[in-house]
Write an enzyme that holds these catalytic residues in place. Structure first.
Site, PDB file in Angstrom:
ATOM      1  N   LYS A   1       0.880  -1.178   0.000  1.00  0.00           N
ATOM      2  CA  LYS A   1       0.000   0.000   0.000  1.00  0.00           C
ATOM      3  C   LYS A   1       0.906   1.213   0.000  1.00  0.00           C
ATOM      4  O   LYS A   1       1.564   1.503   1.002  1.00  0.00           O
ATOM      5  CB  LYS A   1      -0.926   0.001   1.219  1.00  0.00           C
ATOM      6  CG  LYS A   1      -1.759   1.276   1.313  1.00  0.00           C
ATOM      7  CD  LYS A   1      -2.610   1.329   2.567  1.00  0.00           C
ATOM      8  CE  LYS A   1      -3.061   2.783   2.787  1.00  0.00           C
ATOM      9  NZ  LYS A   1      -3.950   2.914   3.953  1.00  0.00           N
TER      10      LYS A   1
ATOM     11  N   GLY B   1      -8.083   9.267   8.940  1.00  0.00           N
ATOM     12  CA  GLY B   1      -8.436   9.402  10.351  1.00  0.00           C
ATOM     13  C   GLY B   1      -9.484  10.456  10.646  1.00  0.00           C
ATOM     14  O   GLY B   1      -9.832  10.671  11.806  1.00  0.00           O
TER      15      GLY B   1
ATOM     16  N   ALA C   1      -9.485   5.374   3.369  1.00  0.00           N
ATOM     17  CA  ALA C   1      -9.285   6.482   4.318  1.00  0.00           C
ATOM     18  C   ALA C   1     -10.470   7.434   4.409  1.00  0.00           C
ATOM     19  O   ALA C   1     -11.185   7.682   3.441  1.00  0.00           O
ATOM     20  CB  ALA C   1      -8.039   7.294   3.981  1.00  0.00           C
ATOM     21  N   GLY C   2     -10.654   7.941   5.624  1.00  0.00           N
ATOM     22  CA  GLY C   2     -11.639   8.972   5.883  1.00  0.00           C
ATOM     23  C   GLY C   2     -13.026   8.466   6.217  1.00  0.00           C
ATOM     24  O   GLY C   2     -13.922   9.237   6.536  1.00  0.00           O
TER      25      GLY C   2
ATOM     26  N   ASN D   1      -9.728   1.917   9.022  1.00  0.00           N
ATOM     27  CA  ASN D   1      -9.051   1.522  10.249  1.00  0.00           C
ATOM     28  C   ASN D   1      -9.652   2.232  11.459  1.00  0.00           C
ATOM     29  O   ASN D   1     -10.269   1.634  12.335  1.00  0.00           O
ATOM     30  CB  ASN D   1      -7.550   1.828  10.125  1.00  0.00           C
ATOM     31  CG  ASN D   1      -6.697   1.304  11.275  1.00  0.00           C
ATOM     32  OD1 ASN D   1      -5.507   1.122  11.136  1.00  0.00           O
ATOM     33  ND2 ASN D   1      -7.266   1.052  12.440  1.00  0.00           N
ATOM     34  N   THR D   2      -9.495   3.567  11.489  1.00  0.00           N
ATOM     35  CA  THR D   2      -9.844   4.319  12.690  1.00  0.00           C
ATOM     36  C   THR D   2     -11.308   4.157  13.080  1.00  0.00           C
ATOM     37  O   THR D   2     -11.631   4.087  14.272  1.00  0.00           O
ATOM     38  CB  THR D   2      -9.518   5.813  12.471  1.00  0.00           C
ATOM     39  OG1 THR D   2      -8.179   5.917  11.981  1.00  0.00           O
ATOM     40  CG2 THR D   2      -9.628   6.592  13.762  1.00  0.00           C
TER      41      THR D   2
END
Lengths: 264, 65
Positions: free
Chosen positions: A99, A160, A187-188, A209-210
């Site tokens: 990645k 994040g 992301a986001g 992830n977050t």
């Protein structure tokens, strides 16, 4: 179960790719990965002192989950840092998947798309299978495919931030422009509904992830994302209706009680 | 000689990267290395000489997004 998607010749059944950072504990990370059904998890490389156990313990946990790893170049701000990190990751994780992140701006962690294309080309020529973290810019995306990427990972919002899909128009345009390339929103993402929206647009998968790791109950949230992504993928295949500007009754009008014109 | 490992200055008498890793307790660990920002394969560590002022990175698996 949603249909598998293919990336670099591999068939992947789960359309949720999950990050492994920021969980309250290794046990919760493990449970969250299992609850998510993810078959690909992202990992990284970091400095560690000799004799340290953190890296080995983490690696043992990941191996026990039976998932494929996608190492990242997170935090790299230059082409050379990203390339060297990718080479180190290939050796440690024994995979040519990477990645690729080349960060260009600190507040938004926006990709440096110029460095990204350069690094992607270097790595692709060196045999890497590059998963580039990019923007929804179509010209950059074309360049990434030209230098050898076979998948694109546009951001939904800054890493994040949990803001969801900041530019739905741009993401839809990207899907329409590249009907055959695997596209993963990366992301986001903050909520399962964001992930479902990406899948309804026709994206092949979502990487997050977050949103799971920082939820009050990461394991429940992992399952919620799995369900939302499967629902979104199924909805996309079911060919959603077009929105209308005006209301149109869903209940038949003909035969309504008290109607004045039914007897005509 | 004075070198830098993971951003910190240290003194070592190790002549090669492999000897340095042994000295610092990395033997048998799942680590990757770079010398002066260039990747050094595990197989090449024994023949990679270290010179004063070299900057070495030693990294291991970690959680990532």
């Amino acid at each position: 179960m949603a249909k598998p998607f293919e990336v670099y010749g591999e068939e992947i059944a789960s359309r949720l790719l999950l990050g492994t950072a920021q969980y309250p504990s290794p046990a919760i990370l493990g449970d969250a990965v299992r609850a998510s059904g993810a078959q690909i998890v992202t990992v990284s490389l970091r400095r560690e002192s000799g004799g340290g156990r953190a890296g080995q313990d983490f690696w043992t946990l990941i191996q026990s989950l039976g998932v494929r790893v996608l190492p990242n170049t997170a935090g790299c701000h230059s082409v050379s840092e990203a390339v060297t990190t990718a080479q180190m990751a290939r050796e440690v994780f024994e995979t040519d998947w990477i990645k690729l992140e080349v960060i260009g701006e600190e507040d938004t962690l926006q990709p440096d798309v110029f460095g990204l294309v350069e690094a992607a080309g270097i790595l692709a020529r060196d045999g890497f299978k590059v998963f580039p973290y990019t923007t929804e810019d179509l010209v950059v995306a074309e360049r990434l495919l030209e230098v050898g990427c076979q998948v694109l990972m546009p951001w939904g919002a800054p890493i994040g931030s949990g803001r969801g899909l900041n530019n739905p128009y741009g993401l839809r345009a990207m899907r329409a422009h590249f009907p055959d390339a695997p596209l993963i929103v990366d992301a986001g993402i903050g909520l399962p509904s964001h992930a479902a929206a990406a899948m309804e647009m026709g994206y092949d998968a979502v990487l997050l992830n977050t949103a799971v790791a920082k939820a009050g109950d990461p394991v429940a949230m992992a399952r919620a994302f799995a369900l939302a992504i499967e629902a979104g993928a199924l909805a996309c295949r079911a060919d959603p209706m077009e929105p209308r500007d005006m209301a149109q009754p869903s209940t038949p009008v003909l035969g309504r009680a008290f109607a004045k014109d039914d007897y005509a | 000689m004075r070198i830098e490992v993971n951003g910190k200055p240290i003194d070592t008498s190790a002549a090669t990267l492999e000897a340095l890793l042994d000295e610092l307790g990395y033997r048998g660990q799942k680590a990757a290395t770079a010398l002066n920002r260039q990747f050094v394969r595990a197989a090449d560590r024994a023949t990679t000489a270290i010179a004063p002022g070299d900057a070495i990175e030693v990294v291991m698996p970690r959680q990532g997004g």
